[in-house]
Design a protein around this motif. Structure first.
Motif, PDB file in Angstrom:
ATOM      1  N   GLU A 109      26.312  24.081  59.680  1.00 31.42           N
ATOM      2  CA  GLU A 109      26.533  23.392  58.415  1.00 31.42           C
ATOM      3  C   GLU A 109      27.985  23.548  57.999  1.00 31.42           C
ATOM      4  OE1 GLU A 109      23.658  25.510  56.095  1.00 31.42           O
ATOM      5  OE2 GLU A 109      22.108  24.019  56.509  1.00 31.42           O
ATOM      6  N   VAL A 110      28.621  22.452  57.652  1.00 33.94           N
ATOM      7  CA  VAL A 110      30.037  22.480  57.289  1.00 33.94           C
ATOM      8  C   VAL A 110      30.209  23.206  55.959  1.00 33.94           C
ATOM      9  CG1 VAL A 110      32.052  21.074  56.695  1.00 33.94           C
ATOM     10  CG2 VAL A 110      30.537  20.376  58.563  1.00 33.94           C
ATOM     11  N   ARG A 111      31.127  24.156  55.944  1.00 33.32           N
ATOM     12  CA  ARG A 111      31.449  24.899  54.725  1.00 33.32           C
ATOM     13  C   ARG A 111      32.830  24.544  54.191  1.00 33.32           C
ATOM     14  NH1 ARG A 111      26.914  25.438  53.132  1.00 33.32           N
ATOM     15  NH2 ARG A 111      25.621  27.114  53.881  1.00 33.32           N
ATOM     16  N   ALA A 112      33.768  24.221  55.071  1.00 29.37           N
ATOM     17  CA  ALA A 112      35.124  23.911  54.612  1.00 29.37           C
ATOM     18  C   ALA A 112      35.849  23.075  55.655  1.00 29.37           C
ATOM     19  CB  ALA A 112      35.907  25.186  54.342  1.00 29.37           C
ATOM     20  N   VAL A 113      36.728  22.236  55.159  1.00 30.14           N
ATOM     21  CA  VAL A 113      37.630  21.450  56.007  1.00 30.14           C
ATOM     22  C   VAL A 113      39.033  21.694  55.487  1.00 30.14           C
ATOM     23  CG1 VAL A 113      38.291  19.139  56.770  1.00 30.14           C
ATOM     24  CG2 VAL A 113      35.868  19.683  56.423  1.00 30.14           C
ATOM     25  N   GLU A 114      39.919  22.143  56.368  1.00 34.07           N
ATOM     26  CA  GLU A 114      41.299  22.427  55.985  1.00 34.07           C
ATOM     27  C   GLU A 114      42.229  21.471  56.719  1.00 34.07           C
ATOM     28  OE1 GLU A 114      42.273  26.610  56.432  1.00 34.07           O
ATOM     29  OE2 GLU A 114      40.133  27.067  56.397  1.00 34.07           O
ATOM     30  N   LEU A 115      43.164  20.918  55.964  1.00 32.08           N
ATOM     31  CA  LEU A 115      44.164  20.023  56.542  1.00 32.08           C
ATOM     32  C   LEU A 115      45.528  20.686  56.484  1.00 32.08           C
ATOM     33  CD1 LEU A 115      43.188  16.695  54.736  1.00 32.08           C
ATOM     34  CD2 LEU A 115      42.475  17.465  57.007  1.00 32.08           C
ATOM     35  N   ALA A 116      46.297  20.533  57.540  1.00 25.91           N
ATOM     36  CA  ALA A 116      47.676  21.008  57.506  1.00 25.91           C
ATOM     37  C   ALA A 116      48.399  20.248  56.400  1.00 25.91           C
ATOM     38  CB  ALA A 116      48.347  20.776  58.858  1.00 25.91           C
ATOM     39  N   THR A 117      49.266  20.931  55.674  1.00 24.45           N
ATOM     40  CA  THR A 117      49.956  20.273  54.559  1.00 24.45           C
ATOM     41  C   THR A 117      50.818  19.103  55.024  1.00 24.45           C
ATOM     42  OG1 THR A 117      51.692  21.939  54.673  1.00 24.45           O
ATOM     43  CG2 THR A 117      49.949  22.285  53.056  1.00 24.45           C
ATOM     44  N   ASP A 118      51.263  19.136  56.258  1.00 22.38           N
ATOM     45  CA  ASP A 118      52.101  18.053  56.776  1.00 22.38           C
ATOM     46  C   ASP A 118      51.327  17.086  57.681  1.00 22.38           C
ATOM     47  OD1 ASP A 118      51.687  19.833  58.844  1.00 22.38           O
ATOM     48  OD2 ASP A 118      53.753  19.733  59.577  1.00 22.38           O
ATOM     49  N   TRP A 119      50.022  16.981  57.479  1.00 20.70           N
ATOM     50  CA  TRP A 119      49.206  16.156  58.365  1.00 20.70           C
ATOM     51  C   TRP A 119      49.634  14.688  58.357  1.00 20.70           C
ATOM     52  CZ3 TRP A 119      46.164  12.023  56.995  1.00 20.70           C
ATOM     53  CH2 TRP A 119      45.860  11.872  55.632  1.00 20.70           C
ATOM     54  N   LYS A 120      50.098  14.185  57.236  1.00 21.23           N
ATOM     55  CA  LYS A 120      50.505  12.779  57.173  1.00 21.23           C
ATOM     56  C   LYS A 120      51.731  12.505  58.045  1.00 21.23           C
ATOM     57  CE  LYS A 120      48.721  11.815  52.589  1.00 21.23           C
ATOM     58  NZ  LYS A 120      49.065  11.469  51.215  1.00 21.23           N
ATOM     59  N   ARG A 121      52.564  13.506  58.209  1.00 24.67           N
ATOM     60  CA  ARG A 121      53.749  13.365  59.052  1.00 24.67           C
ATOM     61  C   ARG A 121      53.377  13.508  60.533  1.00 24.67           C
ATOM     62  NH1 ARG A 121      56.813  16.902  61.431  1.00 24.67           N
ATOM     63  NH2 ARG A 121      56.054  18.707  60.285  1.00 24.67           N
ATOM     64  N   ARG A 122      52.360  14.320  60.811  1.00 22.18           N
ATOM     65  CA  ARG A 122      52.012  14.642  62.189  1.00 22.18           C
ATOM     66  C   ARG A 122      51.062  13.646  62.856  1.00 22.18           C
ATOM     67  NH1 ARG A 122      50.190  20.688  61.892  1.00 22.18           N
ATOM     68  NH2 ARG A 122      49.958  20.377  64.128  1.00 22.18           N
ATOM     69  N   THR A 123      50.342  12.854  62.059  1.00 23.83           N
ATOM     70  CA  THR A 123      49.399  11.896  62.649  1.00 23.83           C
ATOM     71  C   THR A 123      49.257  10.677  61.745  1.00 23.83           C
ATOM     72  OG1 THR A 123      47.204  11.650  63.657  1.00 23.83           O
ATOM     73  CG2 THR A 123      47.302  12.861  61.589  1.00 23.83           C
ATOM     74  N   ASP A 124      48.832   9.599  62.322  1.00 23.48           N
ATOM     75  CA  ASP A 124      48.543   8.382  61.564  1.00 23.48           C
ATOM     76  C   ASP A 124      47.284   8.639  60.723  1.00 23.48           C
ATOM     77  OD1 ASP A 124      47.633   5.856  60.731  1.00 23.48           O
ATOM     78  OD2 ASP A 124      48.377   4.881  62.548  1.00 23.48           O
TER      79      ASP A 124
END
Length: 113
Positions: A43-58
């Motif tokens: 069961e998913v408890r958390a999803v974390e995104l790198a703060t610079d995800w918009k720069r690193r991927t479309d």
């Protein structure tokens, strides 16, 4: 260290062994953009995104990264559950039947002694 934004959800479950059920398993996509934490039941408890995800991927590819991280975390949880299942002792085998005893249709009843 890359900063992360964290999103979470909570829900209880009592189906798995306490050691695995309460443990958090983390999975990460190959590029390190997303980290997903799941319970021992997957069961998913958390999803974390790198703060610079918009720069690193479309942004249109973000779901691919989330799915990859979720699969990694779920696989880790399932592996831990399998290890516990393999280590658990097997229940005793029935040793025989008692002649003359059975159900109302005459089928023998097997008992463990």
């Amino acid at each position: 260290m890359i900063g992360r934004r964290k999103f979470g959800c909570r829900r209880g479950s009592e189906r798995a062994e306490p050691e695995v059920r309460d443990e958090a398993f983390r999975g990460q996509d190959p590029e390190g953009i997303v980290v997903v934490s799941v319970t021992g039941l997957g069961e998913v408890r958390a999803v974390e995104l790198a703060t610079d995800w918009k720069r690193r991927t479309d942004p249109r590819r973000l779901s691919t990264h989330v799915l990859s991280a979720a699969n990694d975390a779920t696989l880790r949880a399932a592996s831990a559950q399998a290890e516990i299942s393999e280590a658990a002792p097997m229940p005793p085998e029935p040793v025989g039947t008692l002649d003359g005893l059975g159900d109302k249709w005459g089928n023998p009843t097997t008992v463990s002694i």
